[in-house]
Motif scaffolding. Structure first.
Motif, PDB file in Angstrom:
ATOM      1  N   VAL A  14      -5.146  -3.018  -0.139  1.00  0.00           N
ATOM      2  CA  VAL A  14      -4.486  -1.763   0.223  1.00  0.00           C
ATOM      3  C   VAL A  14      -3.038  -2.073   0.591  1.00  0.00           C
ATOM      4  O   VAL A  14      -2.758  -3.060   1.289  1.00  0.00           O
ATOM      5  CB  VAL A  14      -5.203  -1.074   1.406  1.00  0.00           C
ATOM      6  N   ASP A  15      -2.127  -1.226   0.120  1.00  0.00           N
ATOM      7  CA  ASP A  15      -0.695  -1.484   0.327  1.00  0.00           C
ATOM      8  C   ASP A  15      -0.237  -1.055   1.720  1.00  0.00           C
ATOM      9  O   ASP A  15       0.624  -0.191   1.896  1.00  0.00           O
ATOM     10  CB  ASP A  15       0.132  -0.733  -0.731  1.00  0.00           C
ATOM     11  N   GLY A  16      -0.804  -1.661   2.710  1.00  0.00           N
ATOM     12  CA  GLY A  16      -0.428  -1.355   4.086  1.00  0.00           C
ATOM     13  C   GLY A  16      -1.205  -2.228   5.042  1.00  0.00           C
ATOM     14  O   GLY A  16      -2.117  -2.958   4.656  1.00  0.00           O
ATOM     15  N   VAL A  17      -0.824  -2.168   6.317  1.00  0.00           N
ATOM     16  CA  VAL A  17      -1.496  -2.921   7.376  1.00  0.00           C
ATOM     17  C   VAL A  17      -1.796  -1.964   8.510  1.00  0.00           C
ATOM     18  O   VAL A  17      -0.895  -1.266   9.003  1.00  0.00           O
ATOM     19  CB  VAL A  17      -0.624  -4.091   7.887  1.00  0.00           C
ATOM     20  N   GLU A  18      -3.038  -1.896   8.916  1.00  0.00           N
ATOM     21  CA  GLU A  18      -3.422  -1.014  10.014  1.00  0.00           C
ATOM     22  C   GLU A  18      -3.157  -1.691  11.357  1.00  0.00           C
ATOM     23  O   GLU A  18      -3.363  -2.896  11.514  1.00  0.00           O
ATOM     24  CB  GLU A  18      -4.898  -0.646   9.904  1.00  0.00           C
ATOM     25  N   GLN A  19      -2.728  -0.892  12.310  1.00  0.00           N
ATOM     26  CA  GLN A  19      -2.508  -1.381  13.654  1.00  0.00           C
ATOM     27  C   GLN A  19      -3.554  -0.786  14.581  1.00  0.00           C
ATOM     28  O   GLN A  19      -3.826   0.414  14.527  1.00  0.00           O
ATOM     29  CB  GLN A  19      -1.102  -0.991  14.142  1.00  0.00           C
ATOM     30  N   ALA A  20      -4.124  -1.606  15.422  1.00  0.00           N
ATOM     31  CA  ALA A  20      -5.113  -1.112  16.374  1.00  0.00           C
ATOM     32  C   ALA A  20      -4.424  -0.252  17.422  1.00  0.00           C
ATOM     33  O   ALA A  20      -3.357  -0.616  17.936  1.00  0.00           O
ATOM     34  CB  ALA A  20      -5.826  -2.279  17.055  1.00  0.00           C
ATOM     35  N   PRO A  21      -4.988   0.908  17.761  1.00  0.00           N
ATOM     36  CA  PRO A  21      -4.381   1.771  18.775  1.00  0.00           C
ATOM     37  C   PRO A  21      -4.466   1.157  20.158  1.00  0.00           C
ATOM     38  O   PRO A  21      -5.291   0.277  20.425  1.00  0.00           O
ATOM     39  CB  PRO A  21      -5.210   3.057  18.675  1.00  0.00           C
ATOM     40  N   ALA A  22      -3.597   1.608  21.034  1.00  0.00           N
ATOM     41  CA  ALA A  22      -3.561   1.072  22.396  1.00  0.00           C
ATOM     42  C   ALA A  22      -4.870   1.316  23.133  1.00  0.00           C
ATOM     43  O   ALA A  22      -5.236   0.574  24.040  1.00  0.00           O
ATOM     44  CB  ALA A  22      -2.397   1.690  23.166  1.00  0.00           C
ATOM     45  N   SER A  23      -5.585   2.363  22.748  1.00  0.00           N
ATOM     46  CA  SER A  23      -6.844   2.693  23.427  1.00  0.00           C
ATOM     47  C   SER A  23      -7.921   1.651  23.189  1.00  0.00           C
ATOM     48  O   SER A  23      -8.896   1.556  23.937  1.00  0.00           O
ATOM     49  CB  SER A  23      -7.355   4.051  22.945  1.00  0.00           C
ATOM     50  N   GLY A  24      -7.752   0.871  22.144  1.00  0.00           N
ATOM     51  CA  GLY A  24      -8.764  -0.128  21.808  1.00  0.00           C
ATOM     52  C   GLY A  24      -9.911   0.435  20.999  1.00  0.00           C
ATOM     53  O   GLY A  24     -10.781  -0.302  20.535  1.00  0.00           O
ATOM     54  N   GLN A  25      -9.948   1.764  20.804  1.00  0.00           N
ATOM     55  CA  GLN A  25     -10.996   2.398  20.016  1.00  0.00           C
ATOM     56  C   GLN A  25     -10.575   2.399  18.554  1.00  0.00           C
ATOM     57  O   GLN A  25     -10.070   3.379  18.028  1.00  0.00           O
ATOM     58  CB  GLN A  25     -11.250   3.827  20.515  1.00  0.00           C
ATOM     59  N   TRP A  26     -10.766   1.275  17.893  1.00  0.00           N
ATOM     60  CA  TRP A  26     -10.265   1.092  16.551  1.00  0.00           C
ATOM     61  C   TRP A  26     -11.386   1.196  15.528  1.00  0.00           C
ATOM     62  O   TRP A  26     -12.402   0.513  15.628  1.00  0.00           O
ATOM     63  CB  TRP A  26      -9.581  -0.263  16.432  1.00  0.00           C
ATOM     64  N   SER A  27     -11.212   2.065  14.551  1.00  0.00           N
ATOM     65  CA  SER A  27     -12.137   2.168  13.429  1.00  0.00           C
ATOM     66  C   SER A  27     -11.309   2.027  12.161  1.00  0.00           C
ATOM     67  O   SER A  27     -10.740   3.005  11.673  1.00  0.00           O
ATOM     68  CB  SER A  27     -12.874   3.514  13.449  1.00  0.00           C
ATOM     69  N   PRO A  28     -11.170   0.827  11.649  1.00  0.00           N
ATOM     70  CA  PRO A  28     -10.256   0.575  10.531  1.00  0.00           C
ATOM     71  C   PRO A  28     -10.638   1.370   9.286  1.00  0.00           C
ATOM     72  O   PRO A  28     -11.675   1.127   8.662  1.00  0.00           O
ATOM     73  CB  PRO A  28     -10.374  -0.935  10.303  1.00  0.00           C
ATOM     74  N   SER A  29      -9.790   2.299   8.916  1.00  0.00           N
ATOM     75  CA  SER A  29     -10.091   3.194   7.796  1.00  0.00           C
ATOM     76  C   SER A  29      -9.970   2.500   6.447  1.00  0.00           C
ATOM     77  O   SER A  29     -10.550   2.961   5.457  1.00  0.00           O
ATOM     78  CB  SER A  29      -9.163   4.409   7.835  1.00  0.00           C
ATOM     79  N   TYR A  30      -9.237   1.398   6.358  1.00  0.00           N
ATOM     80  CA  TYR A  30      -9.085   0.701   5.089  1.00  0.00           C
ATOM     81  C   TYR A  30     -10.397   0.056   4.630  1.00  0.00           C
ATOM     82  O   TYR A  30     -10.511  -0.361   3.469  1.00  0.00           O
ATOM     83  CB  TYR A  30      -8.010  -0.379   5.188  1.00  0.00           C
ATOM     84  N   LEU A  31     -11.358  -0.045   5.528  1.00  0.00           N
ATOM     85  CA  LEU A  31     -12.632  -0.670   5.168  1.00  0.00           C
ATOM     86  C   LEU A  31     -13.643   0.327   4.632  1.00  0.00           C
ATOM     87  O   LEU A  31     -14.759  -0.052   4.277  1.00  0.00           O
ATOM     88  CB  LEU A  31     -13.231  -1.402   6.382  1.00  0.00           C
ATOM     89  N   ASP A  32     -13.268   1.593   4.565  1.00  0.00           N
ATOM     90  CA  ASP A  32     -14.195   2.645   4.136  1.00  0.00           C
ATOM     91  C   ASP A  32     -13.786   3.188   2.770  1.00  0.00           C
ATOM     92  O   ASP A  32     -12.774   3.860   2.629  1.00  0.00           O
ATOM     93  CB  ASP A  32     -14.223   3.770   5.166  1.00  0.00           C
TER      94      ASP A  32
END
Length: 369
Positions: free
Chosen positions: A292-310
């Motif tokens: 995927v032509d981008g890099v996901e950043q984890a939110p400060a809340s820590g509640q991360w659900s990486p959308s690039y994996l879906d």
């Protein structure tokens, strides 16, 4: 037997960094502890005789004896060192040595038509027999089909299905409590479901789908069933269908086969463009390697659900014109040159012949042979 066990265990302990005195105390203690447990084994944990079927035992208990023996010998095994030894196969060798001496050799598996069929991999407890009947898979994923039946030949109950095709026993869904692992694997995941392969017989089947980081073909599988329960439609009340201890150990042998497909179309994941590196389909799963032509950043809340994996739903179309869909499965990701490189494996809800698959579609892409 105890003398042989001491010699076998001493050879295995030679691979682990302990002093000669520690190895000797450990070998003697394990032989003594394991010999005592073997003499006191419960009769109800042994399989009842059945034509063409036998038993195999799991390593979990052997490792329990190992821990007790280590205490008796005054030896401390550090967790960190143990994890490293397990990854390199050293502790697996120790466990296998104990397992083979006291529980018998690993049940072999015969392979025919790409399907592995374990030989005499069965156990009976509490009047119920569980057997490992078939294995199929690829380099990353495998599926084991178990059969469950009463030893007296009577049915487990009335078998039906709900509107979604889920198997029901006396109107209730089934839940199996079990552990399954592959020697040498540091991590694994998967799912399971029940079905009835032959409504005319007295057995039902449990399909266990698993993916792991181990070298699968030829490895040893150890499965321990603890019980089977039935749950009402509201998932509130439960009842026991079978209670006991069923331990099986067999070779994970099958002909690994995955058909490579060529992808066309524009991949879009979470609104971000990407590209497909490879797609393959095996009898049990679809595997997609993509970027995927981008890099996901984890939110400060820590509640991360990486959308690039879906990748959303994966649609599989067969040569007979039928199609079915399965959800995107487990995936891994790494960042390379400002892109996110992912590998996803989605288990199919049935076993297919890869040569009969005409297309696999997902996220704007269609892959064909």
């Amino acid at each position: 037997m105890e003398k042989d066990m001491v010699q076998e265990y001493r050879r295995e302990m030679g691979r682990i960094s302990l002093t000669p005195e520690q190895r000797e105390r450990m070998a003697q203690a394990v032989a003594s502890a394991a010999s005592g447990r073997a003499d006191g084994a419960r009769d109800d944990a042994r399989p009842a005789p059945e034509a063409g079927r036998g038993s195999a035992r799991r390593t979990g208990r052997a490792r329990g004896w190992l821990a007790r023996a280590a205490v008796a010998a005054g030896v401390v095994l550090a967790v960190g060192a143990g994890a490293h030894a397990y990854a390199s196969g050293q502790l697996v060798g120790v466990a296998s040595a104990i397992d083979d001496v006291f529980f018998g050799a690993t049940a072999p598996t015969e392979v025919a038509g790409r399907v592995g069929r374990p030989v005499n991999a069965a156990a009976t407890s509490g009047g119920v027999t569980i057997s490992a009947d078939a294995i199929v898979g690829d380099e990353h994923n495998y599926v084991v089909v178990y059969s469950i039946r009463r030893a007296d030949g009577q049915p487990l109950g009335e078998v039906t299905t709900d509107e979604g095709g889920t198997l029901l026993l006396d109107g209730q869904r089934l839940v199996a409590d079990f552990d399954q692992g592959v020697d040498g694997a540091l991590g694994s995941g998967g799912a399971s479901y029940f079905y009835d392969a032959d409504p005319q017989d007295d057995a039902i089947q449990l399909v266990v789908q698993a993916t792991t980081d181990a070298d699968l073909v030829g490895a040893t599988v150890r499965t321990s069933f603890h019980g089977i329960s039935a749950v009402d439609p509201q998932w509130q009340a439960t009842r026991t269908v079978a209670s006991g201890a069923w331990d099986l150990k067999f070779k994970l042998d099958y002909e690994s086969y995955a058909r490579e497909l060529a992808a066309t179309g524009d991949l879009t994941v979470a609104g971000t463009p990407g590209s497909v590196r490879s797609v393959s389909v095996s009898p049990v799963a679809v595997t997609v390697d993509y970027a995927v032509d981008g890099v996901e950043q984890a939110p400060a809340s820590g509640q991360w659900s990486p959308s690039y994996l879906d990748l959303g739903d994966i649609v599989v179309t067969m040569a007979d014109g039928t199609s079915f869909s399965v959800p995107s499965g487990a995936a891994t990701a790494r960042v390379e040159g400002g892109r996110t490189v992912c590998e996803m494996g989605a288990f199919l809800d049935r076993v297919v012949d890869p040569d009969q698959v005409v297309s696999v579609s997902f996220a704007g892409v269609t892959a064909r042979p």
